[in-house]
Design a protein around this motif. Structure first.
Motif, PDB file in Angstrom:
ATOM      1  N   MET A 252       0.865  -1.177   0.000  1.00  0.00           N
ATOM      2  CA  MET A 252       0.000   0.000   0.000  1.00  0.00           C
ATOM      3  C   MET A 252       0.899   1.224   0.000  1.00  0.00           C
ATOM      4  N   ASP A 253       0.634   2.185  -0.888  1.00  0.00           N
ATOM      5  CA  ASP A 253       1.475   3.376  -0.928  1.00  0.00           C
ATOM      6  C   ASP A 253       0.921   4.462  -0.003  1.00  0.00           C
ATOM      7  N   GLU A 254       1.535   5.632  -0.020  1.00  0.00           N
ATOM      8  CA  GLU A 254       1.169   6.699   0.912  1.00  0.00           C
ATOM      9  C   GLU A 254      -0.235   7.256   0.646  1.00  0.00           C
ATOM     10  N   ASN A 255      -0.795   6.964  -0.521  1.00  0.00           N
ATOM     11  CA  ASN A 255      -2.147   7.414  -0.850  1.00  0.00           C
ATOM     12  C   ASN A 255      -3.183   6.301  -0.681  1.00  0.00           C
ATOM     13  N   GLN A 256      -2.799   5.230  -0.009  1.00  0.00           N
ATOM     14  CA  GLN A 256      -3.639   4.055   0.239  1.00  0.00           C
ATOM     15  C   GLN A 256      -3.998   3.284  -1.034  1.00  0.00           C
ATOM     16  N   ASN A 257      -3.252   3.530  -2.124  1.00  0.00           N
ATOM     17  CA  ASN A 257      -3.428   2.712  -3.315  1.00  0.00           C
ATOM     18  C   ASN A 257      -2.731   1.373  -3.109  1.00  0.00           C
ATOM     19  N   LEU A 258      -3.330   0.310  -3.643  1.00  0.00           N
ATOM     20  CA  LEU A 258      -2.757  -1.018  -3.530  1.00  0.00           C
ATOM     21  C   LEU A 258      -2.096  -1.424  -4.841  1.00  0.00           C
ATOM     22  N   HIS A 259      -0.960  -2.090  -4.730  1.00  0.00           N
ATOM     23  CA  HIS A 259      -0.229  -2.590  -5.892  1.00  0.00           C
ATOM     24  C   HIS A 259       0.167  -4.029  -5.582  1.00  0.00           C
ATOM     25  N   PHE A 260      -0.362  -4.977  -6.352  1.00  0.00           N
ATOM     26  CA  PHE A 260      -0.114  -6.362  -5.980  1.00  0.00           C
ATOM     27  C   PHE A 260      -0.114  -7.309  -7.174  1.00  0.00           C
ATOM     28  N   SER A 261       0.423  -8.485  -6.920  1.00  0.00           N
ATOM     29  CA  SER A 261       0.359  -9.594  -7.866  1.00  0.00           C
ATOM     30  C   SER A 261      -0.660 -10.598  -7.339  1.00  0.00           C
ATOM     31  N   TYR A 262      -1.351 -11.294  -8.233  1.00  0.00           N
ATOM     32  CA  TYR A 262      -2.354 -12.258  -7.806  1.00  0.00           C
ATOM     33  C   TYR A 262      -2.206 -13.556  -8.591  1.00  0.00           C
ATOM     34  N   GLN A 263      -2.732 -14.609  -8.007  1.00  0.00           N
ATOM     35  CA  GLN A 263      -2.668 -15.926  -8.635  1.00  0.00           C
ATOM     36  C   GLN A 263      -3.816 -16.772  -8.085  1.00  0.00           C
ATOM     37  N   HIS A 264      -4.516 -17.476  -8.966  1.00  0.00           N
ATOM     38  CA  HIS A 264      -5.578 -18.350  -8.493  1.00  0.00           C
ATOM     39  C   HIS A 264      -5.791 -19.525  -9.440  1.00  0.00           C
ATOM     40  N   SER A 269      -9.755 -25.661 -13.530  1.00  0.00           N
ATOM     41  CA  SER A 269      -8.433 -26.174 -13.110  1.00  0.00           C
ATOM     42  C   SER A 269      -7.287 -25.454 -13.819  1.00  0.00           C
ATOM     43  N   GLN A 270      -7.547 -24.206 -14.230  1.00  0.00           N
ATOM     44  CA  GLN A 270      -6.507 -23.400 -14.866  1.00  0.00           C
ATOM     45  C   GLN A 270      -5.833 -22.516 -13.820  1.00  0.00           C
ATOM     46  N   LEU A 271      -4.529 -22.415 -13.891  1.00  0.00           N
ATOM     47  CA  LEU A 271      -3.770 -21.517 -13.021  1.00  0.00           C
ATOM     48  C   LEU A 271      -3.660 -20.167 -13.709  1.00  0.00           C
ATOM     49  N   LYS A 272      -4.233 -19.131 -13.093  1.00  0.00           N
ATOM     50  CA  LYS A 272      -4.235 -17.791 -13.682  1.00  0.00           C
ATOM     51  C   LYS A 272      -3.457 -16.840 -12.771  1.00  0.00           C
ATOM     52  N   SER A 273      -2.784 -15.869 -13.365  1.00  0.00           N
ATOM     53  CA  SER A 273      -2.003 -14.913 -12.581  1.00  0.00           C
ATOM     54  C   SER A 273      -1.959 -13.573 -13.289  1.00  0.00           C
ATOM     55  N   GLY A 274      -1.608 -12.535 -12.511  1.00  0.00           N
ATOM     56  CA  GLY A 274      -1.504 -11.207 -13.083  1.00  0.00           C
ATOM     57  C   GLY A 274      -1.100 -10.184 -12.046  1.00  0.00           C
ATOM     58  N   SER A 275      -1.267  -8.916 -12.400  1.00  0.00           N
ATOM     59  CA  SER A 275      -0.933  -7.818 -11.494  1.00  0.00           C
ATOM     60  C   SER A 275      -2.069  -6.819 -11.492  1.00  0.00           C
ATOM     61  N   ARG A 288     -14.690   1.212  -1.373  1.00  0.00           N
ATOM     62  CA  ARG A 288     -14.527   0.508  -2.633  1.00  0.00           C
ATOM     63  C   ARG A 288     -13.095   0.658  -3.133  1.00  0.00           C
ATOM     64  N   PHE A 289     -12.621  -0.329  -3.869  1.00  0.00           N
ATOM     65  CA  PHE A 289     -11.351  -0.218  -4.575  1.00  0.00           C
ATOM     66  C   PHE A 289     -11.616  -0.341  -6.067  1.00  0.00           C
ATOM     67  N   TYR A 290     -11.175   0.677  -6.809  1.00  0.00           N
ATOM     68  CA  TYR A 290     -11.280   0.670  -8.263  1.00  0.00           C
ATOM     69  C   TYR A 290      -9.983   0.098  -8.818  1.00  0.00           C
ATOM     70  N   GLU A 291     -10.103  -1.033  -9.514  1.00  0.00           N
ATOM     71  CA  GLU A 291      -8.932  -1.818  -9.886  1.00  0.00           C
ATOM     72  C   GLU A 291      -8.670  -1.792 -11.397  1.00  0.00           C
ATOM     73  N   LYS A 292      -7.399  -1.718 -11.727  1.00  0.00           N
ATOM     74  CA  LYS A 292      -6.935  -1.904 -13.104  1.00  0.00           C
ATOM     75  C   LYS A 292      -5.984  -3.086 -13.086  1.00  0.00           C
ATOM     76  N   TRP A 293      -6.385  -4.171 -13.739  1.00  0.00           N
ATOM     77  CA  TRP A 293      -5.609  -5.395 -13.660  1.00  0.00           C
ATOM     78  C   TRP A 293      -5.152  -5.864 -15.042  1.00  0.00           C
ATOM     79  N   LYS A 294      -4.186  -6.771 -14.993  1.00  0.00           N
ATOM     80  CA  LYS A 294      -3.626  -7.284 -16.248  1.00  0.00           C
ATOM     81  C   LYS A 294      -3.197  -8.724 -16.042  1.00  0.00           C
TER      82      LYS A 294
END
Length: 308
Positions: A252-264, A269-275, A288-294
């Motif tokens: 979490m940065d100083e503006n409470q924005n989140l930056h993370f990697s994810y995997q599920h 049965s597919q392994l998916k990942s991104g940021s 609420r969190f407004y997310e931009k993912w890839k």
């Protein structure tokens, strides 16, 4: 303002008893009031009777509750906050306190057509012999929090706080070394229980679900995210809908924005990942969190998760 303290310890010769007394001094010095149920001194009946079990298991909202249960429920509805003070026994509250929940959290009061008021705050003050690092490493602390805040107090309090006093076993040298500091902390928690001061922003022990997502996304309103935070490190487990099990980790940065990697793993049965980069906003009183993912394959999208 009034706090209802549920205290549970079998001995007055304990560090936990001193925590109780220090916390109460803080409440009094702040000009607020308190009620207390000392479960051992009261000899509170912790075993649910067959009659009570059949009432709740059959979802009967009948008025035939025991007098001791009605007395505890009245204390709750006469208060603005509820505070639980107890020692950790095998990663759980003492059996008498667990039994208190079994009986007092009755159908028609704590769930169903709830008569229990929404409390301004719920606080846990507990003592543990283990150091906090060990409790975190083995997932024990998160388990304790999840049981108390993700189940017993979920949807029944507006704000929550879990205060752990670790290294308090009698043979631990840190028990005496940290004695005064810990009791001062307990006093301050009592004194500031109803303080209007702004609390630090955190996602610790907060639950979210997706309310919007791009077509190529896989989370939905059936997906639940359980967030955690330590300093500026954040992580979460998520599952539900098309997600069998997922994990994310980031900062979490100083503006409470989140930056993370994810995997599920999804239901195919597919392994998916991104940021993902995620920006917080308060809308209609909800976070609420407004997310931009890839995705790792390059496909991108947007989503919105909202606190439950």
């Amino acid at each position: 303002m009034k706090a209802f303290i549920v205290y549970c310890h079998p001995s007055e010769d304990s560090f936990t008893a001193h925590v109780r007394d220090s916390f109460i001094r803080g409440i009094v010095d702040s000009g607020n009031e308190y009620l207390i149920s000392d479960l051992y001194k009261m000899n509170f009946k912790s075993d649910m009777s067959e009659k009570e079990y059949l009432r709740d298991s059959n979802y009967r909202d009948t008025p035939d509750l025991e007098e001791d249960v009605l007395a505890e429920q009245k204390k709750i509805n006469d208060s603005d906050a509820i505070v639980f003070i107890y020692p950790v026994f095998w990663t759980e509250a003492p059996a008498k306190l667990v039994g208190w929940f079994d009986r007092v959290w009755s159908y028609g009061f704590a769930y169903g057509n709830k008569k229990m008021k929404m409390l301004e705050k719920g606080m846990i003050l507990c003592s543990a012999g283990n150091p906090v690092d060990r409790l975190e490493q083995f997932g024990l602390l998160s388990s304790m929090k999840k049981v108390m805040f993700g189940d017993r107090l979920f949807g029944r309090i507006k704000k929550s706080e879990f205060v752990l006093f670790d290294n308090t076993s009698r043979e631990n040298k840190l028990r005496d070394k940290n004695w005064d500091k810990n009791l001062l902390k307990a006093y301050e928690k009592g004194k500031n229980l109803f303080s209007p001061e702004k609390e630090p922003f955190t996602v610790e022990d907060r639950f979210f679900t997706a309310v919007e997502n791009s077509e190529s996304g896989e989370v939905s309103d059936k997906t639940i995210f359980a967030y955690h935070q330590k300093d500026n490190t954040i992580w979460a487990e998520y599952s539900g809908g098309s997600v069998v099990k997922g994990f994310l980790v980031g900062t979490m940065d100083e503006n409470q924005n989140l930056h993370f990697s994810y995997q599920h793993i999804n239901t195919e049965s597919q392994l998916k990942s991104g940021s993902c980069d995620s920006e917080p906003k308060i809308e209609n009183g909800k976070l609420r969190f407004y997310e931009k993912w890839k995705w790792t394959n390059g496909e991108s999208g947007t989503s919105i998760i909202e606190e439950i």
